[in-house]
Design a protein around this motif. Sequence first.
Motif, short mmCIF file in Angstrom:
data_model
loop_
_atom_site.label_atom_id
_atom_site.label_comp_id
_atom_site.label_asym_id
_atom_site.label_seq_id
_atom_site.Cartn_x
_atom_site.Cartn_y
_atom_site.Cartn_z
N THR A 161 3.60 5.01 3.46
CA THR A 161 4.74 5.62 2.78
C THR A 161 5.69 6.28 3.75
OG1 THR A 161 3.37 5.97 0.81
CG2 THR A 161 5.40 7.25 0.96
N THR A 162 5.17 6.96 4.76
CA THR A 162 6.07 7.57 5.75
C THR A 162 6.82 6.50 6.53
OG1 THR A 162 4.18 7.75 7.27
CG2 THR A 162 4.76 9.71 6.02
N ARG A 163 6.15 5.40 6.81
CA ARG A 163 6.83 4.30 7.51
C ARG A 163 7.95 3.73 6.65
NH1 ARG A 163 2.70 1.05 8.21
NH2 ARG A 163 2.10 1.99 10.19
N TYR A 164 7.71 3.58 5.36
CA TYR A 164 8.71 3.03 4.45
C TYR A 164 9.95 3.92 4.40
CZ TYR A 164 10.88 1.48 0.09
OH TYR A 164 11.78 1.03 -0.85
N TYR A 165 9.77 5.24 4.41
CA TYR A 165 10.90 6.15 4.31
C TYR A 165 11.45 6.58 5.67
CZ TYR A 165 10.20 6.45 -0.70
OH TYR A 165 10.10 6.13 -2.04
N GLY A 166 10.97 5.98 6.73
CA GLY A 166 11.51 6.26 8.05
C GLY A 166 11.09 7.59 8.64
N LYS A 188 0.83 -1.20 0.00
CA LYS A 188 0.00 0.00 0.00
C LYS A 188 0.87 1.26 0.00
CE LYS A 188 -3.85 -2.14 2.51
NZ LYS A 188 -4.69 -2.07 3.74
N ARG A 189 0.28 2.33 -0.50
CA ARG A 189 0.99 3.61 -0.53
C ARG A 189 0.13 4.70 0.11
NH1 ARG A 189 5.59 3.48 -4.59
NH2 ARG A 189 5.43 1.44 -5.58
N THR A 190 -0.56 4.35 1.18
CA THR A 190 -1.21 5.40 1.96
C THR A 190 -0.13 6.28 2.58
OG1 THR A 190 -1.21 4.14 4.02
CG2 THR A 190 -3.09 3.80 2.53
N ALA A 250 -5.35 17.20 10.01
CA ALA A 250 -4.78 17.94 8.88
C ALA A 250 -3.34 18.37 9.16
CB ALA A 250 -5.65 19.15 8.55
N GLN A 251 -3.05 18.83 10.38
CA GLN A 251 -1.70 19.31 10.67
C GLN A 251 -0.69 18.18 10.65
OE1 GLN A 251 -1.22 21.98 14.05
NE2 GLN A 251 0.83 21.17 14.43
N ALA A 252 -0.99 17.07 11.31
CA ALA A 252 -0.05 15.94 11.34
C ALA A 252 0.21 15.40 9.95
CB ALA A 252 -0.59 14.84 12.26
N ASP A 253 -0.84 15.31 9.13
CA ASP A 253 -0.66 14.80 7.77
C ASP A 253 0.15 15.76 6.92
OD1 ASP A 253 -2.14 12.63 8.54
OD2 ASP A 253 -3.81 12.97 7.18
N THR A 254 -0.05 17.07 7.13
CA THR A 254 0.71 18.06 6.36
C THR A 254 2.19 17.98 6.68
OG1 THR A 254 -1.22 19.53 6.46
CG2 THR A 254 0.85 20.49 5.72
N VAL A 255 2.53 17.91 7.95
CA VAL A 255 3.93 17.85 8.35
C VAL A 255 4.57 16.55 7.86
CG1 VAL A 255 5.48 17.70 10.35
CG2 VAL A 255 3.62 19.38 10.34
N ALA A 256 3.85 15.44 7.97
CA ALA A 256 4.39 14.16 7.50
C ALA A 256 4.64 14.19 6.00
CB ALA A 256 3.42 13.03 7.86
N THR A 257 3.74 14.81 5.25
CA THR A 257 3.92 14.92 3.81
C THR A 257 5.16 15.74 3.47
OG1 THR A 257 1.54 14.72 3.45
CG2 THR A 257 2.83 15.70 1.67
N LEU A 258 5.34 16.86 4.16
CA LEU A 258 6.55 17.66 3.94
C LEU A 258 7.81 16.87 4.31
CD1 LEU A 258 5.36 21.10 5.34
CD2 LEU A 258 6.04 20.64 2.98
#
Length: 249
Positions: free
Chosen positions: A174-179, A168-170, A189-197
């Motif tokens: 994806t954040t887990r895969y890249y550490g 999966k690429r949720t 919204a804030q946690a997802d925004t920071v994780a995306t950055l």
Amino acid sequence: MVRMTLLLDTLGALPTQNQDMPLRESYLLGFDTETTGTRAGADAIVSASLVLRAPASASTSTVSGEDVLAGWIIQPDVPMSPGASAVNGFTNEYLAEHGAPQTEALPHIAQIIRLAQEKNIPLVAYNAPFDVHMLQGDLAKLHAKPLDIHLVVDPLVIDRAVSRRRGKRTLTDTTRYYGVQPRGDFHTAQADTVATLDLIEPLTRLYPSCNVPLESLMEYQRAGYTAWKKSYNEYRVASGRSPIRGSWL
């Protein structure tokens, strides 16, 4: 949390970025929404976050290495769907008590994004078409001018283009895969925004091919999406399913 004035002032003090700026050296404006459902123009945004991040090289910048955040809780014009409420935790009662009117919050969000786009600062969102289309749909309901969003970074599209990993690429996967370690709970919204950055650094470090200049950014992602869709549709057809349609941004 709103903090719109600080974010606007910080953005306003930044120079317009050159189009030959590599992605890794660029300022970035992260964006994420939580919504009543998934239908742009029919459902509505109930929470939004914008996060301005300076590149590591900007040690003397106005941002001075710290993210500048703004966030909104918004009263939607339609009820929460049970499915969306189960994911993001928002209820109609909470939004009625704590949410700002759409006519107040949405123009402020649009103003910040518009200023960033004018300064060639990319909007960063995971599965960007969803958040962009939801925002444009809400602005249309207010009869507001649509945003000219011409510079976007979508880590989902980039990851699909450079990584051949399975699974999966949720955003969580994806954040887990890249550490990348989450800062707060996902599906806010804030946690997802920071994780995306946070994904931009490992992506551009591990795959230098995606560290393209801003002027090539959209073309690079559109080509990556097209190649992924072709491969994915071949898999779907071979599995007896219909191919997906549409494009990226």
